[in-house]
Design a protein around this motif. Structure first.
Motif, PDB file in Angstrom:
ATOM      1  N   ASP A   1      -8.454   1.609   7.069  1.00 29.23           N
ATOM      2  CA  ASP A   1      -7.194   1.113   7.623  1.00 29.23           C
ATOM      3  C   ASP A   1      -5.973   1.716   6.936  1.00 29.23           C
ATOM      4  O   ASP A   1      -4.838   1.310   7.214  1.00 29.23           O
ATOM      5  CB  ASP A   1      -7.140  -0.415   7.515  1.00 29.23           C
ATOM      6  CG  ASP A   1      -8.204  -1.083   8.371  1.00 29.23           C
ATOM      7  OD1 ASP A   1      -8.419  -0.629   9.509  1.00 29.23           O
ATOM      8  OD2 ASP A   1      -8.827  -2.047   7.890  1.00 29.23           O
ATOM      9  N   GLY A   2      -6.209   2.665   6.026  1.00 33.49           N
ATOM     10  CA  GLY A   2      -5.102   3.331   5.360  1.00 33.49           C
ATOM     11  C   GLY A   2      -4.575   2.621   4.125  1.00 33.49           C
ATOM     12  O   GLY A   2      -3.515   2.988   3.608  1.00 33.49           O
ATOM     13  N   TYR A   3      -5.296   1.620   3.632  1.00 33.55           N
ATOM     14  CA  TYR A   3      -4.879   0.907   2.428  1.00 33.55           C
ATOM     15  C   TYR A   3      -5.431   1.586   1.185  1.00 33.55           C
ATOM     16  O   TYR A   3      -6.630   1.918   1.125  1.00 33.55           O
ATOM     17  CB  TYR A   3      -5.351  -0.545   2.461  1.00 33.55           C
ATOM     18  CG  TYR A   3      -4.474  -1.448   3.294  1.00 33.55           C
ATOM     19  CD1 TYR A   3      -3.471  -2.217   2.706  1.00 33.55           C
ATOM     20  CD2 TYR A   3      -4.647  -1.524   4.676  1.00 33.55           C
ATOM     21  CE1 TYR A   3      -2.662  -3.026   3.474  1.00 33.55           C
ATOM     22  CE2 TYR A   3      -3.841  -2.335   5.451  1.00 33.55           C
ATOM     23  CZ  TYR A   3      -2.856  -3.087   4.844  1.00 33.55           C
ATOM     24  OH  TYR A   3      -2.048  -3.898   5.618  1.00 33.55           O
ATOM     25  N   GLU A   4      -4.574   1.810   0.201  1.00 36.47           N
ATOM     26  CA  GLU A   4      -5.023   2.275  -1.097  1.00 36.47           C
ATOM     27  C   GLU A   4      -5.699   1.110  -1.816  1.00 36.47           C
ATOM     28  O   GLU A   4      -5.094   0.050  -1.987  1.00 36.47           O
ATOM     29  CB  GLU A   4      -3.837   2.769  -1.930  1.00 36.47           C
ATOM     30  CG  GLU A   4      -3.121   3.961  -1.328  1.00 36.47           C
ATOM     31  CD  GLU A   4      -1.886   4.363  -2.126  1.00 36.47           C
ATOM     32  OE1 GLU A   4      -1.627   3.739  -3.173  1.00 36.47           O
ATOM     33  OE2 GLU A   4      -1.185   5.289  -1.690  1.00 36.47           O
ATOM     34  N   GLN A   5      -6.943   1.314  -2.189  1.00 29.81           N
ATOM     35  CA  GLN A   5      -7.714   0.281  -2.879  1.00 29.81           C
ATOM     36  C   GLN A   5      -7.949   0.726  -4.319  1.00 29.81           C
ATOM     37  O   GLN A   5      -8.282   1.885  -4.575  1.00 29.81           O
ATOM     38  CB  GLN A   5      -9.058   0.065  -2.178  1.00 29.81           C
ATOM     39  CG  GLN A   5      -8.978  -0.334  -0.722  1.00 29.81           C
ATOM     40  CD  GLN A   5      -8.660  -1.810  -0.537  1.00 29.81           C
ATOM     41  OE1 GLN A   5      -8.670  -2.592  -1.494  1.00 29.81           O
ATOM     42  NE2 GLN A   5      -8.393  -2.197   0.698  1.00 29.81           N
TER      43      GLN A   5
ATOM     44  N   LYS B   1      -0.413  -0.534   1.254  1.00 33.08           N
ATOM     45  CA  LYS B   1      -0.190   0.414   2.341  1.00 33.08           C
ATOM     46  C   LYS B   1       1.297   0.428   2.680  1.00 33.08           C
ATOM     47  O   LYS B   1       1.924  -0.628   2.801  1.00 33.08           O
ATOM     48  CB  LYS B   1      -0.991   0.018   3.582  1.00 33.08           C
ATOM     49  CG  LYS B   1      -0.824   0.972   4.766  1.00 33.08           C
ATOM     50  CD  LYS B   1      -1.668   0.531   5.949  1.00 33.08           C
ATOM     51  CE  LYS B   1      -1.537   1.473   7.134  1.00 33.08           C
ATOM     52  NZ  LYS B   1      -2.384   1.055   8.279  1.00 33.08           N
ATOM     53  N   GLU B   2       1.856   1.624   2.833  1.00 34.00           N
ATOM     54  CA  GLU B   2       3.257   1.769   3.219  1.00 34.00           C
ATOM     55  C   GLU B   2       3.367   1.639   4.730  1.00 34.00           C
ATOM     56  O   GLU B   2       2.794   2.431   5.484  1.00 34.00           O
ATOM     57  CB  GLU B   2       3.796   3.117   2.753  1.00 34.00           C
ATOM     58  CG  GLU B   2       5.286   3.272   2.972  1.00 34.00           C
ATOM     59  CD  GLU B   2       5.831   4.550   2.358  1.00 34.00           C
ATOM     60  OE1 GLU B   2       7.021   4.814   2.560  1.00 34.00           O
ATOM     61  OE2 GLU B   2       5.060   5.268   1.684  1.00 34.00           O
TER      62      GLU B   2
ATOM     63  N   VAL C   1      -8.826   5.342  -0.417  1.00 30.44           N
ATOM     64  CA  VAL C   1      -8.071   4.883   0.747  1.00 30.44           C
ATOM     65  C   VAL C   1      -9.071   4.445   1.803  1.00 30.44           C
ATOM     66  O   VAL C   1      -9.959   5.219   2.193  1.00 30.44           O
ATOM     67  CB  VAL C   1      -7.157   5.993   1.293  1.00 30.44           C
ATOM     68  CG1 VAL C   1      -6.413   5.509   2.547  1.00 30.44           C
ATOM     69  CG2 VAL C   1      -6.164   6.437   0.224  1.00 30.44           C
TER      70      VAL C   1
END
Length: 203
Positions: A54-58, A79-80, A51
């Motif tokens: 910026d909170g995005y799952e990569q 990202k939710e 993660v």
């Protein structure tokens, strides 16, 4: 939406609790090689999944290795947000002297996932085949230029520098040159069988 700490996407497919039924199609090709994915992550000095700030799952969902240490890979970012899931899939090449080039894959809606079925190199060009919600696409990319995407079908086969594919209930096998994706003269089923370019029919 998502539950507990489950990922929003895994291997390019959405979490059913978040986005309904993931892509599941009877199509040509094969699942990405997990050992290649792990090796690409090692070379890129990043985890396969993490993660970001910026909170995005990569996640790296497919990888392949080219000449002079070049790497081709497909990356998912998700990202939710308050009302929807922001998700993208990129076809990326990393190598000298450019560094990295990337293009967002063609998709009706990346929310439904990306099923990579083929990722390999032809000289200095990487070729990707994947299934999205409605169609299968083939793409080619080099370190020098933008990626090119073309729709094909779920039923295809590669042999050397050519790809053959059926359109649903088609009477001829369509042929693309690899890696340029130039469309060549179609073949009859008998001609394609003789050339090793006749995919299995699924109808």
């Amino acid at each position: 939406m998502s539950h507990s700490n489950d990922p929003l996407f895994d291997a390019g497919r959405p979490n059913p609790a978040m986005a309904g039924i993931p892509l599941r199609f009877n199509s040509s090709g094969a699942e990405p090689d997990e050992s290649r994915i792990a090796e690409a992550a090692r070379i890129l000095a990043r985890p396969v999944k993490f993660v970001d700030a910026d909170g995005y799952e990569q996640e790296i969902i497919a990888a392949s290795f080219g000449p002079d240490g070049a790497i081709a890979y497909v990356a998912c970012a998700a990202k939710e947000l308050s009302e929807y899931v922001d998700v993208s899939f990129e076809f990326r090449l990393r190598g000298d002297p450019v560094g990295e080039v990337a293009s967002e894959i063609v998709s009706y809606n990346p929310y439904f996932g990306c099923d990579v079925r083929f990722l390999d190199w032809f000289g200095s060009t990487s070729v990707l085949i994947y299934r999205e919600k409605h169609d299968t696409y083939i793409a080619e990319c080099t370190m020098e230029g933008a990626a090119q995407y073309k729709p094909i079908s779920d039923y295809w086969i590669t042999n050397g520098d050519r790809l053959g594919f059926w359109k649903y209930k088609g009477t001829e096998v369509r042929i693309f040159a690899l890696p340029t994706l130039e469309e060549l003269a179609p073949m009859s089923e008998a001609q394609a069988v003789a050339a090793g370019l006749c995919p299995t029919k699924h109808w």
